[in-house]
Design a protein around this motif. Structure first.
Motif, PDB file in Angstrom:
ATOM      1  N   ILE A   7       0.834  -1.205   0.000  1.00  0.00           N
ATOM      2  CA  ILE A   7       0.000   0.000   0.000  1.00  0.00           C
ATOM      3  C   ILE A   7       0.867   1.252   0.000  1.00  0.00           C
ATOM      4  O   ILE A   7       0.597   2.219  -0.724  1.00  0.00           O
ATOM      5  CB  ILE A   7      -0.977  -0.023   1.187  1.00  0.00           C
ATOM      6  N   THR A   8       1.938   1.247   0.790  1.00  0.00           N
ATOM      7  CA  THR A   8       2.838   2.404   0.843  1.00  0.00           C
ATOM      8  C   THR A   8       3.506   2.642  -0.506  1.00  0.00           C
ATOM      9  O   THR A   8       3.583   3.786  -0.977  1.00  0.00           O
ATOM     10  CB  THR A   8       3.909   2.187   1.925  1.00  0.00           C
ATOM     11  N   ALA A   9       4.000   1.592  -1.143  1.00  0.00           N
ATOM     12  CA  ALA A   9       4.677   1.748  -2.437  1.00  0.00           C
ATOM     13  C   ALA A   9       3.709   2.204  -3.520  1.00  0.00           C
ATOM     14  O   ALA A   9       4.052   3.046  -4.359  1.00  0.00           O
ATOM     15  CB  ALA A   9       5.337   0.434  -2.830  1.00  0.00           C
ATOM     16  N   MET A  10       2.505   1.658  -3.528  1.00  0.00           N
ATOM     17  CA  MET A  10       1.519   2.081  -4.521  1.00  0.00           C
ATOM     18  C   MET A  10       1.109   3.544  -4.299  1.00  0.00           C
ATOM     19  O   MET A  10       0.935   4.297  -5.256  1.00  0.00           O
ATOM     20  CB  MET A  10       0.292   1.180  -4.492  1.00  0.00           C
ATOM     21  N   THR A  11       0.973   3.936  -3.036  1.00  0.00           N
ATOM     22  CA  THR A  11       0.652   5.330  -2.730  1.00  0.00           C
ATOM     23  C   THR A  11       1.770   6.252  -3.204  1.00  0.00           C
ATOM     24  O   THR A  11       1.514   7.315  -3.787  1.00  0.00           O
ATOM     25  CB  THR A  11       0.415   5.506  -1.219  1.00  0.00           C
ATOM     26  N   LEU A  12       3.017   5.847  -2.975  1.00  0.00           N
ATOM     27  CA  LEU A  12       4.158   6.634  -3.436  1.00  0.00           C
ATOM     28  C   LEU A  12       4.143   6.784  -4.954  1.00  0.00           C
ATOM     29  O   LEU A  12       4.374   7.879  -5.477  1.00  0.00           O
ATOM     30  CB  LEU A  12       5.459   5.973  -2.990  1.00  0.00           C
ATOM     31  N   SER A  13       3.866   5.707  -5.655  1.00  0.00           N
ATOM     32  CA  SER A  13       3.865   5.782  -7.114  1.00  0.00           C
ATOM     33  C   SER A  13       2.732   6.664  -7.632  1.00  0.00           C
ATOM     34  O   SER A  13       2.922   7.436  -8.572  1.00  0.00           O
ATOM     35  CB  SER A  13       3.781   4.386  -7.729  1.00  0.00           C
ATOM     36  N   VAL A  14       1.565   6.589  -7.014  1.00  0.00           N
ATOM     37  CA  VAL A  14       0.444   7.438  -7.433  1.00  0.00           C
ATOM     38  C   VAL A  14       0.760   8.909  -7.149  1.00  0.00           C
ATOM     39  O   VAL A  14       0.500   9.784  -7.988  1.00  0.00           O
ATOM     40  CB  VAL A  14      -0.861   6.998  -6.734  1.00  0.00           C
ATOM     41  N   LEU A  15       1.350   9.190  -5.994  1.00  0.00           N
ATOM     42  CA  LEU A  15       1.725  10.575  -5.684  1.00  0.00           C
ATOM     43  C   LEU A  15       2.770  11.097  -6.659  1.00  0.00           C
ATOM     44  O   LEU A  15       2.708  12.254  -7.084  1.00  0.00           O
ATOM     45  CB  LEU A  15       2.236  10.676  -4.246  1.00  0.00           C
ATOM     46  N   LEU A  16       3.721  10.252  -7.032  1.00  0.00           N
ATOM     47  CA  LEU A  16       4.735  10.669  -8.002  1.00  0.00           C
ATOM     48  C   LEU A  16       4.108  10.964  -9.358  1.00  0.00           C
ATOM     49  O   LEU A  16       4.473  11.930 -10.033  1.00  0.00           O
ATOM     50  CB  LEU A  16       5.798   9.583  -8.131  1.00  0.00           C
ATOM     51  N   MET A  17       3.127  10.165  -9.760  1.00  0.00           N
ATOM     52  CA  MET A  17       2.437  10.429 -11.029  1.00  0.00           C
ATOM     53  C   MET A  17       1.611  11.714 -10.955  1.00  0.00           C
ATOM     54  O   MET A  17       1.550  12.466 -11.933  1.00  0.00           O
ATOM     55  CB  MET A  17       1.564   9.244 -11.399  1.00  0.00           C
ATOM     56  N   LEU A  18       0.999  11.977  -9.815  1.00  0.00           N
ATOM     57  CA  LEU A  18       0.249  13.229  -9.659  1.00  0.00           C
ATOM     58  C   LEU A  18       1.180  14.437  -9.679  1.00  0.00           C
ATOM     59  O   LEU A  18       0.843  15.484 -10.243  1.00  0.00           O
ATOM     60  CB  LEU A  18      -0.569  13.199  -8.372  1.00  0.00           C
ATOM     61  N   VAL A  19       2.356  14.307  -9.086  1.00  0.00           N
ATOM     62  CA  VAL A  19       3.349  15.386  -9.150  1.00  0.00           C
ATOM     63  C   VAL A  19       3.768  15.619 -10.594  1.00  0.00           C
ATOM     64  O   VAL A  19       3.935  16.772 -11.020  1.00  0.00           O
ATOM     65  CB  VAL A  19       4.566  15.057  -8.255  1.00  0.00           C
ATOM     66  N   ALA A  20       3.943  14.554 -11.356  1.00  0.00           N
ATOM     67  CA  ALA A  20       4.311  14.690 -12.767  1.00  0.00           C
ATOM     68  C   ALA A  20       3.244  15.461 -13.539  1.00  0.00           C
ATOM     69  O   ALA A  20       3.557  16.316 -14.370  1.00  0.00           O
ATOM     70  CB  ALA A  20       4.523  13.312 -13.385  1.00  0.00           C
ATOM     71  N   ILE A  21       1.987  15.172 -13.258  1.00  0.00           N
ATOM     72  CA  ILE A  21       0.901  15.904 -13.915  1.00  0.00           C
ATOM     73  C   ILE A  21       0.925  17.375 -13.499  1.00  0.00           C
ATOM     74  O   ILE A  21       0.745  18.275 -14.330  1.00  0.00           O
ATOM     75  CB  ILE A  21      -0.452  15.240 -13.602  1.00  0.00           C
ATOM     76  N   GLY A  22       1.176  17.633 -12.225  1.00  0.00           N
ATOM     77  CA  GLY A  22       1.278  19.014 -11.744  1.00  0.00           C
ATOM     78  C   GLY A  22       2.432  19.759 -12.384  1.00  0.00           C
ATOM     79  O   GLY A  22       2.314  20.941 -12.743  1.00  0.00           O
ATOM     80  N   VAL A  23       3.575  19.090 -12.537  1.00  0.00           N
ATOM     81  CA  VAL A  23       4.729  19.713 -13.196  1.00  0.00           C
ATOM     82  C   VAL A  23       4.401  20.018 -14.654  1.00  0.00           C
ATOM     83  O   VAL A  23       4.774  21.077 -15.171  1.00  0.00           O
ATOM     84  CB  VAL A  23       5.970  18.795 -13.078  1.00  0.00           C
ATOM     85  N   ALA A  24       3.698  19.115 -15.306  1.00  0.00           N
ATOM     86  CA  ALA A  24       3.326  19.341 -16.709  1.00  0.00           C
ATOM     87  C   ALA A  24       2.408  20.549 -16.847  1.00  0.00           C
ATOM     88  O   ALA A  24       2.599  21.391 -17.726  1.00  0.00           O
ATOM     89  CB  ALA A  24       2.649  18.095 -17.280  1.00  0.00           C
ATOM     90  N   ILE A  25       1.435  20.650 -15.974  1.00  0.00           N
ATOM     91  CA  ILE A  25       0.516  21.792 -16.028  1.00  0.00           C
ATOM     92  C   ILE A  25       1.253  23.087 -15.690  1.00  0.00           C
ATOM     93  O   ILE A  25       1.043  24.120 -16.328  1.00  0.00           O
ATOM     94  CB  ILE A  25      -0.679  21.560 -15.084  1.00  0.00           C
TER      95      ILE A  25
END
Length: 82
Positions: A7-25
């Protein structure tokens, strides 16, 4: 791999993907600063470099997103192989 680690690793990966979307925007305003050739000036290590605007805008978010996707894939494989 325990369920808490999964659960911790999956949460980390989802947060990293959300940060990537934020950086793109956040970097989309760079496209408006491009000259007529489609290049922008970027400061790297104390000097200015001219790079294509699409590279400056889309490369960092793509790398972050792919790292997050890789973490999610490896976590899924490790958890379900046990």
């Amino acid at each position: 791999m325990s369920k808490a680690q999964y659960i911790t690793a999956m949460t980390l990966s989802v947060l990293l993907m959300l940060v990537a979307i934020g950086v793109a925007i956040g970097s989309l305003d760079t496209l408006s600063k491009a000259d007529e050739k489609g290049n922008v000036m970027v400061r790297r290590r104390g000097r200015e470099v001219e790079l294509p605007a699409h590279f400056v805008v889309f490369f960092p978010p793509t790398v972050l997103f792919l790292i997050g996707l890789g973490i999610a894939y490896m976590t899924y494989r490790f958890y379900h192989d046990e």
